[in-house]
Structure formats: C-alpha cells, structure tokens
Design a protein around this motif. Structure first.
Motif, mmCIF file in Angstrom:
data_model
loop_
_atom_site.group_PDB
_atom_site.id
_atom_site.type_symbol
_atom_site.label_atom_id
_atom_site.label_comp_id
_atom_site.label_asym_id
_atom_site.label_seq_id
_atom_site.Cartn_x
_atom_site.Cartn_y
_atom_site.Cartn_z
ATOM 1 N N SER A 83 11.787 -28.725 11.074
ATOM 2 C CA SER A 83 10.841 -27.739 11.617
ATOM 3 C C SER A 83 11.476 -26.915 12.728
ATOM 4 O O SER A 83 11.285 -25.694 12.806
ATOM 5 N N LEU A 125 5.931 -18.860 11.875
ATOM 6 C CA LEU A 125 5.512 -18.936 13.277
ATOM 7 C C LEU A 125 6.657 -18.537 14.210
ATOM 8 O O LEU A 125 6.444 -17.820 15.187
ATOM 9 N N LEU A 161 5.434 -22.249 7.059
ATOM 10 C CA LEU A 161 4.668 -21.968 8.277
ATOM 11 C C LEU A 161 5.570 -22.040 9.513
ATOM 12 O O LEU A 161 5.463 -21.189 10.410
ATOM 13 N N ASP A 162 6.469 -23.030 9.557
ATOM 14 C CA ASP A 162 7.398 -23.146 10.683
ATOM 15 C C ASP A 162 8.234 -21.879 10.825
ATOM 16 O O ASP A 162 8.396 -21.344 11.926
ATOM 17 N N LEU A 221 1.845 -24.331 20.091
ATOM 18 C CA LEU A 221 1.627 -24.481 18.645
ATOM 19 C C LEU A 221 1.465 -25.950 18.261
ATOM 20 O O LEU A 221 0.624 -26.295 17.424
ATOM 21 N N SER A 230 6.279 -23.201 21.530
ATOM 22 C CA SER A 230 6.294 -24.316 20.578
ATOM 23 C C SER A 230 5.369 -25.438 21.023
ATOM 24 O O SER A 230 4.717 -26.088 20.186
ATOM 25 N N LYS A 276 -1.900 -27.351 18.878
ATOM 26 C CA LYS A 276 -2.887 -26.904 17.891
ATOM 27 C C LYS A 276 -2.608 -27.493 16.505
ATOM 28 O O LYS A 276 -3.217 -27.085 15.513
ATOM 29 N N ASP A 277 -1.654 -28.434 16.457
ATOM 30 C CA ASP A 277 -1.254 -29.072 15.189
ATOM 31 C C ASP A 277 -0.706 -28.079 14.170
ATOM 32 O O ASP A 277 -0.828 -28.277 12.957
ATOM 33 N N LEU A 278 -0.090 -27.012 14.674
ATOM 34 C CA LEU A 278 0.526 -26.021 13.788
ATOM 35 C C LEU A 278 2.032 -26.220 13.676
ATOM 36 O O LEU A 278 2.688 -25.587 12.851
ATOM 37 N N PHE A 279 2.563 -27.099 14.517
ATOM 38 C CA PHE A 279 4.010 -27.291 14.555
ATOM 39 C C PHE A 279 4.323 -28.716 14.985
ATOM 40 O O PHE A 279 3.620 -29.293 15.813
ATOM 41 N N SER A 323 4.321 -26.345 4.858
ATOM 42 C CA SER A 323 4.467 -26.449 6.306
ATOM 43 C C SER A 323 5.799 -25.868 6.762
ATOM 44 O O SER A 323 5.903 -25.331 7.867
#
Length: 208
Positions: A149, A9, A5-6, A137, A134, A140-143, A2
């Motif tokens: 993070s 993104l 991913l942070d 994101l 942010s 969408k539970d991506l961040f 994760s």
C-alpha cells in the motif's frame, strides 16, 4: 480493488498538495517558457525523484505514529496548536499583503535534473504533509500501512505531482491571469485549509 484505491489516493493527495502556485511548479513553468518544454520535463523528473523519497519517508513516519498511539496523541495536540497558529499567520499575511509576488530565479547554467533534485530538497513541507495525509486516510479506514500500500500510494503521489508540474509547464501561459489571481489570494486559501483542519482537530480532542 484496495490497491487501486491506494494508488488513486496517493495521486489525489499529491495534486491537492501541489496544485497551488509554489516555487517548484512556477519554476517548471518558467523553465518551459524561457528555455523549452524538454528542459522543463528534465527539471520535473528531478523534482519527482525527491518527491518519491519524501512520500515514502512521510508515510513510513506515519506508520510509526500509527503503531505508537501515545506518541501519536501527543503529536496530535501539538499539531492542533500549530494549525491554529498557521491560520492566524496566513490571515495576517493575507490582509497585510494585498498582492504578494515571489520572483523565482532560475540558475542558467545548472543541469536541469540536478536543479530539480536540489530545489525539491528544499521543500520541507512535503514529508509532514504526506505523513498527516496518510494518517488521516488510515483513520478513515481508507488506507493501511502495508508495504504494498505504501509503495502504490507513493507511486500514485509521484504521478500526481508530475501531472501538476507538467500541466504548469504546458498550460501556464494560457492560465497565467487565473494563476495570478490565485497567487494574490493564496494566504486566504491556506488559512481556510489550516483553519478547517484546526477546527476538526479541536473537535476530535474534545470528543476524544
């Protein structure tokens, strides 16, 4: 994973935000052409110093909104109206101005790092852009808005900004004609983006 991913993104969001020709990336290109790539690099380092502060401020503001749903919902409605108005304004300018050109002036006796700091500080779009990005994101539970993070997202955004600006400084002469086409159609590109966001926002408000 994760954390990677942070960072990724943040990198992609910054590229999306700065890839279109604007004051800062065109200035970096002009400094590279008229002075040297080293001078352009120093200018870029000044700009990304401010971008780091802008990203961190924007994401922390988004964290506040995320933790206060009432304030967030009000701002979402207000933001939808703003995006609709922006879309109309961009379309109007796109049809009205066939070939918009912006003569970017360079201050010849200005320390390039300080000049980068100063010019990046004028970009008031950055903070709300990173805040909205942010929040989107996170929805969408991506961040998430943990400190780690936020830091990784900010570092990724700074490196993404550096990538765009330095690419302009290095490759501008080779892609100048293509950039010119993009500049000539930038209002329609912006209208397409804000129009899409406006439609999505209206749909969510109706569904919500």
């Amino acid at each position: 994973m994760s954390y990677v991913l942070d960072f990724f993104l943040g990198y992609l969001v910054a590229i999306a935000g700065f890839i279109a020709p604007g004051m800062l990336n065109v200035l970096a290109a002009k400094i590279s052409i008229t002075e040297s790539k080293r001078a352009a690099l120093i200018f870029i380092l000044g700009t990304i110093t401010i971008v780091l502060l802008q990203v961190f401020t924007g994401v922390y503001f988004a964290k506040f909104l995320d933790s206060h749903p009432g304030v967030s919902n009000t701002l979402k409605k207000f933001g939808t109206v703003i995006f609709v108005l922006l879309t109309i304004a961009f379309l109007y300018n796109g049809f009205r101005v066939k070939k918009p050109k912006k003569d970017v002036q360079i201050k010849s006796k200005q320390n390039r790092y300080v000049y980068g700091l100063m010019m990046a500080s004028f970009n008031m779009f950055a903070i709300p852009f990173f805040a909205i990005s942010s929040l989107t994101l996170a929805s969408k539970d991506l961040f998430d808005f943990s400190l780690t993070s936020i830091i990784l997202f900010s570092v990724g955004a700074v490196l993404g900004t550096f990538t765009v600006f330095y690419s302009y400084a290095i490759f501008f002469k080779k892609i100048e004609n293509k950039v010119e086409v993009l500049i000539n159609n930038i209002y329609f590109i912006l209208a397409a983006f804000t129009g899409t966001v406006a439609i999505m926002s209206i749909y969510r408000l109706i569904q919500g």
